[in-house]
Design a protein around this motif. Structure first.
Motif, PDB file in Angstrom:
ATOM      1  N   GLN A 153     104.266  21.925 -33.384  1.00 29.86           N
ATOM      2  CA  GLN A 153     105.366  21.060 -32.952  1.00 29.86           C
ATOM      3  C   GLN A 153     106.665  21.823 -33.110  1.00 29.86           C
ATOM      4  O   GLN A 153     106.918  22.447 -34.151  1.00 29.86           O
ATOM      5  CB  GLN A 153     105.403  19.767 -33.759  1.00 29.86           C
ATOM      6  N   THR A 183     103.834  18.367 -23.701  1.00 29.33           N
ATOM      7  CA  THR A 183     102.912  17.759 -24.656  1.00 29.33           C
ATOM      8  C   THR A 183     101.484  18.075 -24.219  1.00 29.33           C
ATOM      9  O   THR A 183     101.110  17.809 -23.084  1.00 29.33           O
ATOM     10  CB  THR A 183     103.113  16.237 -24.718  1.00 29.33           C
ATOM     11  N   THR A 209      98.415  19.019 -29.793  1.00 26.27           N
ATOM     12  CA  THR A 209      97.523  18.335 -30.711  1.00 26.27           C
ATOM     13  C   THR A 209      96.078  18.667 -30.370  1.00 26.27           C
ATOM     14  O   THR A 209      95.734  18.950 -29.224  1.00 26.27           O
ATOM     15  CB  THR A 209      97.724  16.808 -30.671  1.00 26.27           C
ATOM     16  N   ARG A 210      95.237  18.626 -31.385  1.00 26.05           N
ATOM     17  CA  ARG A 210      93.804  18.840 -31.226  1.00 26.05           C
ATOM     18  C   ARG A 210      93.112  17.560 -31.653  1.00 26.05           C
ATOM     19  O   ARG A 210      93.176  17.174 -32.808  1.00 26.05           O
ATOM     20  CB  ARG A 210      93.361  20.010 -32.112  1.00 26.05           C
ATOM     21  N   GLN A 211      92.518  16.878 -30.687  1.00 25.55           N
ATOM     22  CA  GLN A 211      91.877  15.590 -30.961  1.00 25.55           C
ATOM     23  C   GLN A 211      92.871  14.634 -31.618  1.00 25.55           C
ATOM     24  O   GLN A 211      92.538  13.876 -32.508  1.00 25.55           O
ATOM     25  CB  GLN A 211      90.640  15.782 -31.861  1.00 25.55           C
ATOM     26  N   GLY A 212      94.132  14.712 -31.160  1.00 23.90           N
ATOM     27  CA  GLY A 212      95.173  13.840 -31.688  1.00 23.90           C
ATOM     28  C   GLY A 212      95.856  14.345 -32.938  1.00 23.90           C
ATOM     29  O   GLY A 212      96.856  13.761 -33.379  1.00 23.90           O
ATOM     30  N   ARG A 213      95.383  15.448 -33.538  1.00 21.15           N
ATOM     31  CA  ARG A 213      95.978  15.991 -34.761  1.00 21.15           C
ATOM     32  C   ARG A 213      97.023  17.048 -34.398  1.00 21.15           C
ATOM     33  O   ARG A 213      96.694  18.030 -33.726  1.00 21.15           O
ATOM     34  CB  ARG A 213      94.902  16.626 -35.656  1.00 21.15           C
ATOM     35  N   PRO A 214      98.268  16.897 -34.839  1.00 18.77           N
ATOM     36  CA  PRO A 214      99.307  17.877 -34.498  1.00 18.77           C
ATOM     37  C   PRO A 214      98.988  19.256 -35.083  1.00 18.77           C
ATOM     38  O   PRO A 214      98.698  19.384 -36.273  1.00 18.77           O
ATOM     39  CB  PRO A 214     100.576  17.295 -35.131  1.00 18.77           C
ATOM     40  N   LEU A 215      99.043  20.281 -34.234  1.00 17.24           N
ATOM     41  CA  LEU A 215      98.833  21.657 -34.657  1.00 17.24           C
ATOM     42  C   LEU A 215     100.092  22.498 -34.503  1.00 17.24           C
ATOM     43  O   LEU A 215     100.323  23.431 -35.263  1.00 17.24           O
ATOM     44  CB  LEU A 215      97.696  22.297 -33.850  1.00 17.24           C
ATOM     45  N   ASP A 269      97.367  17.804 -25.333  1.00 12.32           N
ATOM     46  CA  ASP A 269      96.320  17.301 -26.229  1.00 12.32           C
ATOM     47  C   ASP A 269      94.989  17.901 -25.787  1.00 12.32           C
ATOM     48  O   ASP A 269      94.572  17.719 -24.642  1.00 12.32           O
ATOM     49  CB  ASP A 269      96.231  15.774 -26.209  1.00 12.32           C
ATOM     50  N   LEU A 284     104.718  19.986 -28.179  1.00 12.85           N
ATOM     51  CA  LEU A 284     103.807  19.336 -29.113  1.00 12.85           C
ATOM     52  C   LEU A 284     102.384  19.597 -28.633  1.00 12.85           C
ATOM     53  O   LEU A 284     102.024  19.222 -27.518  1.00 12.85           O
ATOM     54  CB  LEU A 284     104.062  17.828 -29.189  1.00 12.85           C
TER      55      LEU A 284
END
Length: 308
Positions: free
Chosen positions: A207, A161, A199-205, A163, A197
């Motif tokens: 998965q 994971t 994510t960029r600033q919490g946004r999934p990019l 981030d 997983l």
């Protein structure tokens, strides 16, 4: 002066009743042998003399790090080797690795040798390995472990994971070899699950979930694994000109049908599917050497441990 703290993580509470030896380890289907490692990198010092320091280390069980190395100069990237003395995972092992890179810090993580995933025991108890990477705004993390070798009959789950904050940069890879074909020991049984997983600033990019079961028709089918015994995934996020990076890889890397590169939603992905562990490693290393100047502004600096 930077103070490095090494704080043992308290051992998890004892499990319920079951077969144990004198040390309290279980030997029934419910056993768990846990190990964890938490690392934090921060930028320390004045603006002109600032350098990345490994400021926090917490560990439990057989997970450690060697002292930080600075092969690119004291104000360059901080290189750290992740150590797992057993060298592999057996039934019941549970590894948790958490890495945090703060604003402005630059870190490169690798391992001294290939990791091994051993055959499950008679109970079929699975192992687990879970890695969490956090990269702050203005920070850079390169996560470059040596390859993982899955023995026949291995069972477990591997999750990664990542981030990355806006303005952060991260490049990493995962190289997996199934079985030991050179020893006539193919990956003929077992069950592996990989999850990624990003994510960029919490946004999934990005998965992804992948199941590897040699008994499933996907494993040998041309629409799936196709009988390949080695696979690799390299990711990069934070590239300023991803189009040029993709073109560079396509024009420079060896011209074979065993790899492909794409760029979607801010994530560059390089995939390899073949039968040669050395080929997969060489491909990923060359891609890293090509991408690093674009990602970090610095040429690749080969970790010394790769040369031993």
């Amino acid at each position: 002066m930077t103070i490095l703290t090494a704080i043992p993580i308290p051992a998890p509470s004892a499990p319920g009743p079951g077969a144990r030896n004198g040390s309290g380890h279980r030997f029934d289907p419910d056993r768990r042998w846990a190990a964890s490692l938490e690392l934090e990198f921060q930028l320390r010092g004045s603006e002109l003399q600032a350098s990345t320091a490994l400021t926090r280390v917490r560990h439990h069980g057989p997970l450690r790090v060697q002292r930080p190395f600075y092969p690119e100069g004291r104000r360059g990237c901080c290189h750290v080797y992740l150590l797992h003395p057993p060298g592999g995972l057996v039934s019941g092992d549970l590894l948790q690795i958490d890495v945090s890179v703060a604003n402005g810090a630059r870190a490169l993580l690798t391992t001294p040798a290939a990791a091994k995933l051993y055959k499950a025991d008679s109970h079929g108890v699975a192992w687990g390995q879970h890695t969490r990477l956090s990269v702050a705004d203005g920070a850079t993390l390169e996560y470059l472990p040596q390859e993982t070798i899955a023995f026949d009959g291995s069972r477990g789950q591997q999750t990664t994971t990542i981030d990355v904050a806006d303005g952060g940069r991260c490049l990493g890879w995962e190289i997996l070899a199934l079985g030991r074909p050179a020893s006539a020991l193919p990956f003929a049984s077992g069950h592996l699950e990989q999850r990624f997983l990003l994510t960029r600033q919490g946004r999934p990019l990005w998965q992804e979930r992948q199941l590897l079961d040699p008994q499933h028709r996907r494993f040998s089918g041309h629409w799936g694994q196709g009988g390949a015994t080695v696979q690799a995934t390299l990711w990069a996020v934070g590239l300023e000109d991803a189009g040029d990076a993709v073109t560079l890889l396509r024009q420079t890397l060896p011209a074979t049908t065993r790899w492909a590169v794409t760029y979607r939603r801010g994530v560059l992905l390089l995939r390899y599917l073949g039968r040669e562990r050395n080929e997969a490693w060489a491909l990923c290393q060359q891609a890293w050497e090509l991408l690093r100047p674009t990602l970090t502004g610095q040429p690749a600096s080969i970790p010394r441990i790769w040369l031993t």
